[in-house]
Design a protein around this motif. Structure first.
Motif, PDB file in Angstrom:
ATOM      1  N   LYS A  28       0.821  -1.207   0.000  1.00  0.00           N
ATOM      2  CA  LYS A  28       0.000   0.000   0.000  1.00  0.00           C
ATOM      3  C   LYS A  28       0.856   1.259   0.000  1.00  0.00           C
ATOM      4  N   LEU A  29       1.996   1.174   0.662  1.00  0.00           N
ATOM      5  CA  LEU A  29       2.845   2.351   0.788  1.00  0.00           C
ATOM      6  C   LEU A  29       3.638   2.644  -0.470  1.00  0.00           C
ATOM      7  N   THR A  30       3.947   1.623  -1.245  1.00  0.00           N
ATOM      8  CA  THR A  30       4.895   1.811  -2.344  1.00  0.00           C
ATOM      9  C   THR A  30       4.304   1.670  -3.740  1.00  0.00           C
ATOM     10  N   PHE A  31       3.169   0.977  -3.892  1.00  0.00           N
ATOM     11  CA  PHE A  31       2.714   0.678  -5.250  1.00  0.00           C
ATOM     12  C   PHE A  31       2.370   1.933  -6.032  1.00  0.00           C
ATOM     13  N   LEU A  32       1.486   2.773  -5.471  1.00  0.00           N
ATOM     14  CA  LEU A  32       1.068   3.966  -6.210  1.00  0.00           C
ATOM     15  C   LEU A  32       2.218   4.951  -6.416  1.00  0.00           C
ATOM     16  N   LEU A  36       3.509   6.266 -10.047  1.00  0.00           N
ATOM     17  CA  LEU A  36       3.595   7.678 -10.413  1.00  0.00           C
ATOM     18  C   LEU A  36       5.004   8.053 -10.857  1.00  0.00           C
ATOM     19  N   VAL A  37       6.007   7.495 -10.187  1.00  0.00           N
ATOM     20  CA  VAL A  37       7.394   7.742 -10.609  1.00  0.00           C
ATOM     21  C   VAL A  37       7.621   7.193 -12.016  1.00  0.00           C
ATOM     22  N   ALA A  38       7.073   6.000 -12.275  1.00  0.00           N
ATOM     23  CA  ALA A  38       7.209   5.419 -13.613  1.00  0.00           C
ATOM     24  C   ALA A  38       6.513   6.288 -14.663  1.00  0.00           C
ATOM     25  N   LEU A  39       5.342   6.825 -14.313  1.00  0.00           N
ATOM     26  CA  LEU A  39       4.620   7.697 -15.242  1.00  0.00           C
ATOM     27  C   LEU A  39       5.418   8.961 -15.541  1.00  0.00           C
ATOM     28  N   MET A  40       5.975   9.585 -14.502  1.00  0.00           N
ATOM     29  CA  MET A  40       6.760  10.789 -14.707  1.00  0.00           C
ATOM     30  C   MET A  40       8.031  10.499 -15.497  1.00  0.00           C
ATOM     31  N   LEU A  41       8.650   9.356 -15.235  1.00  0.00           N
ATOM     32  CA  LEU A  41       9.859   8.983 -15.974  1.00  0.00           C
ATOM     33  C   LEU A  41       9.539   8.757 -17.447  1.00  0.00           C
ATOM     34  N   ALA A  42       8.429   8.074 -17.725  1.00  0.00           N
ATOM     35  CA  ALA A  42       8.026   7.844 -19.107  1.00  0.00           C
ATOM     36  C   ALA A  42       7.737   9.171 -19.812  1.00  0.00           C
ATOM     37  N   VAL A 233       0.199  17.480 -23.043  1.00  0.00           N
ATOM     38  CA  VAL A 233       0.499  16.228 -22.344  1.00  0.00           C
ATOM     39  C   VAL A 233       1.136  16.506 -20.992  1.00  0.00           C
ATOM     40  N   LEU A 234       2.081  17.437 -20.942  1.00  0.00           N
ATOM     41  CA  LEU A 234       2.747  17.732 -19.679  1.00  0.00           C
ATOM     42  C   LEU A 234       1.751  18.263 -18.646  1.00  0.00           C
ATOM     43  N   GLY A 235       0.907  19.209 -19.027  1.00  0.00           N
ATOM     44  CA  GLY A 235      -0.078  19.732 -18.092  1.00  0.00           C
ATOM     45  C   GLY A 235      -1.036  18.655 -17.605  1.00  0.00           C
ATOM     46  N   SER A 236      -1.465  17.789 -18.518  1.00  0.00           N
ATOM     47  CA  SER A 236      -2.406  16.727 -18.148  1.00  0.00           C
ATOM     48  C   SER A 236      -1.754  15.703 -17.232  1.00  0.00           C
ATOM     49  N   VAL A 237      -0.534  15.281 -17.558  1.00  0.00           N
ATOM     50  CA  VAL A 237       0.161  14.278 -16.745  1.00  0.00           C
ATOM     51  C   VAL A 237       0.433  14.809 -15.346  1.00  0.00           C
ATOM     52  N   VAL A 240      -2.921  14.771 -13.393  1.00  0.00           N
ATOM     53  CA  VAL A 240      -3.303  13.410 -12.997  1.00  0.00           C
ATOM     54  C   VAL A 240      -2.390  12.907 -11.878  1.00  0.00           C
ATOM     55  N   THR A 241      -1.093  13.156 -12.007  1.00  0.00           N
ATOM     56  CA  THR A 241      -0.148  12.711 -10.989  1.00  0.00           C
ATOM     57  C   THR A 241      -0.436  13.373  -9.646  1.00  0.00           C
ATOM     58  N   LEU A 242      -0.713  14.670  -9.663  1.00  0.00           N
ATOM     59  CA  LEU A 242      -1.015  15.384  -8.419  1.00  0.00           C
ATOM     60  C   LEU A 242      -2.302  14.860  -7.783  1.00  0.00           C
ATOM     61  N   ALA A 243      -3.327  14.611  -8.596  1.00  0.00           N
ATOM     62  CA  ALA A 243      -4.590  14.101  -8.056  1.00  0.00           C
ATOM     63  C   ALA A 243      -4.398  12.727  -7.416  1.00  0.00           C
ATOM     64  N   LEU A 244      -3.665  11.835  -8.084  1.00  0.00           N
ATOM     65  CA  LEU A 244      -3.441  10.497  -7.538  1.00  0.00           C
ATOM     66  C   LEU A 244      -2.578  10.542  -6.286  1.00  0.00           C
ATOM     67  N   LEU A 245      -1.574  11.437  -6.276  1.00  0.00           N
ATOM     68  CA  LEU A 245      -0.721  11.564  -5.103  1.00  0.00           C
ATOM     69  C   LEU A 245      -1.513  12.091  -3.906  1.00  0.00           C
ATOM     70  N   VAL A 246      -2.351  13.083  -4.139  1.00  0.00           N
ATOM     71  CA  VAL A 246      -3.186  13.630  -3.062  1.00  0.00           C
ATOM     72  C   VAL A 246      -4.141  12.561  -2.534  1.00  0.00           C
ATOM     73  N   ASP A 247      -4.730  11.776  -3.435  1.00  0.00           N
ATOM     74  CA  ASP A 247      -5.642  10.716  -3.014  1.00  0.00           C
ATOM     75  C   ASP A 247      -4.902   9.667  -2.188  1.00  0.00           C
ATOM     76  N   TRP A 248      -3.660   9.334  -2.584  1.00  0.00           N
ATOM     77  CA  TRP A 248      -2.855   8.361  -1.837  1.00  0.00           C
ATOM     78  C   TRP A 248      -2.526   8.877  -0.444  1.00  0.00           C
ATOM     79  N   LEU A 249      -2.105  10.136  -0.352  1.00  0.00           N
ATOM     80  CA  LEU A 249      -1.784  10.720   0.948  1.00  0.00           C
ATOM     81  C   LEU A 249      -3.023  10.779   1.846  1.00  0.00           C
ATOM     82  N   ALA A 250      -4.169  11.107   1.245  1.00  0.00           N
ATOM     83  CA  ALA A 250      -5.408  11.162   2.027  1.00  0.00           C
ATOM     84  C   ALA A 250      -5.821   9.771   2.501  1.00  0.00           C
ATOM     85  N   SER A 251      -5.584   8.747   1.689  1.00  0.00           N
ATOM     86  CA  SER A 251      -5.918   7.385   2.121  1.00  0.00           C
ATOM     87  C   SER A 251      -5.036   6.954   3.279  1.00  0.00           C
ATOM     88  N   LEU A 252      -3.753   7.353   3.267  1.00  0.00           N
ATOM     89  CA  LEU A 252      -2.883   7.058   4.396  1.00  0.00           C
ATOM     90  C   LEU A 252      -3.359   7.781   5.650  1.00  0.00           C
TER      91      LEU A 252
END
Length: 266
Positions: A28-32, A36-42, A233-237, A240-252
């Motif tokens: 749970k701590l590392t998957f998302l 996200l790191v993989a998405l940013m790297l790509a 693409v950069l603005g969209s990525v 999306v990354t910020l939204a998923l990161l915020v959701d992950w932090l809120a779930s923790l």
């Protein structure tokens, strides 16, 4: 310190254990974050190979990307702060006996705030207040009040009356019952509403660009209007990354702040 009794059958048997508290696992701590790191790297590798023309380079140069990202985070944090300041106290107030009759009217107003198209609400606020961050913050806040307000009311109304009577029976004041019993029991639902509001705010903040409020929407609109796919693409990525990161932090936060049990001072 005294433990409030749990409601159970009047048989003399000890109360059944409640549901087990979810545990934090390394998955749970590392998957998302890893995804996200993989998405940013790509995205970075794609940019390295992309052929950027002068318009695209101009849209991304001079620290404009970091400025837009910081503005987006600022819009999200400030609007969420105002949502909490407005929705949680209001939800508490509307569950008190004196003010419960006003609950349907207030919830109807909150529903109107979310039912109104965000871009239309922002346009009206810009006409009224002018361009800038202020109308954007008001629009984002109005759009996200409903989930926190509804969950606060539902969490407080869903408390077990037996526990509340037990707290009053040991001499706790109404404020003490609220602070030490009602609110801790309602924390899971309130946090779920805050998590929803955070993700809503990240998404709605992209519209702030139309009112001169900045944010990542500036990159998205620049990419659309100039027909430059790398900028879009950069603005969209990043959004999306910020939204998923915020959701992950809120779930923790939901897992970490969920109360273990209720202990009150006697």
């Amino acid at each position: 310190m005294a433990q409030l009794p749990e409601a159970g059958p009047a048989t003399g048997d000890p109360p059944a254990p409640g549901p087990a508290r979810p545990h934090l696992t390394w998955q749970k701590l590392t998957f998302l974050p890893a995804a996200l790191v993989a998405l940013m790297l790509a995205t970075w590798l794609w940019f390295e190979r992309a052929d950027l023309d002068a318009i695209s380079r101009n849209a991304l140069a001079g620290g404009q990307v970091s400025k837009a990202l910081w503005q987006h985070i600022e819009l999200t944090v400030i609007s969420t702060f105002f949502v909490l300041v407005i929705a949680i106290p209001l939800g508490i107030l509307l569950t008190r006996r004196r003010f419960c009759r006003a609950a349907p009217l207030v919830r109807a107003l909150a529903n109107m705030g979310q039912a109104t198209p965000a871009i239309g609400l922002l346009a009206l606020l810009v006409i009224w207040l002018g361009t800038g961050m202020t109308p954007s913050l008001i629009g984002i806040t109005a759009y996200a009040v409903l989930p926190v307000l509804s969950n606060t009311i539902a969490g407080l109304k869903g408390n077990d009356p037996t526990l509340l009577e037990a707290a009053r029976g040991i001499g706790m004041s109404p404020l003490g019952v609220l602070r030490q019993v009602e609110l801790p029991l309602a924390v899971p639902l309130i946090l779920a509403g805050v998590r929803t509001a955070l993700v809503l705010n990240v998404g709605t903040a992209t519209l702030a660009a139309f009112g001169g409020g900045g944010g990542l929407g500036v990159l998205i609109t620049a990419g659309i209007t100039a027909q430059r796919m790398p900028v879009l693409v950069l603005g969209s990525v990043l959004t999306v990354t910020l939204a998923l990161l915020v959701d992950w932090l809120a779930s923790l936060a939901e897992l970490l702040l969920r109360p273990h049990g209720l202990k009150v001072q006697t």
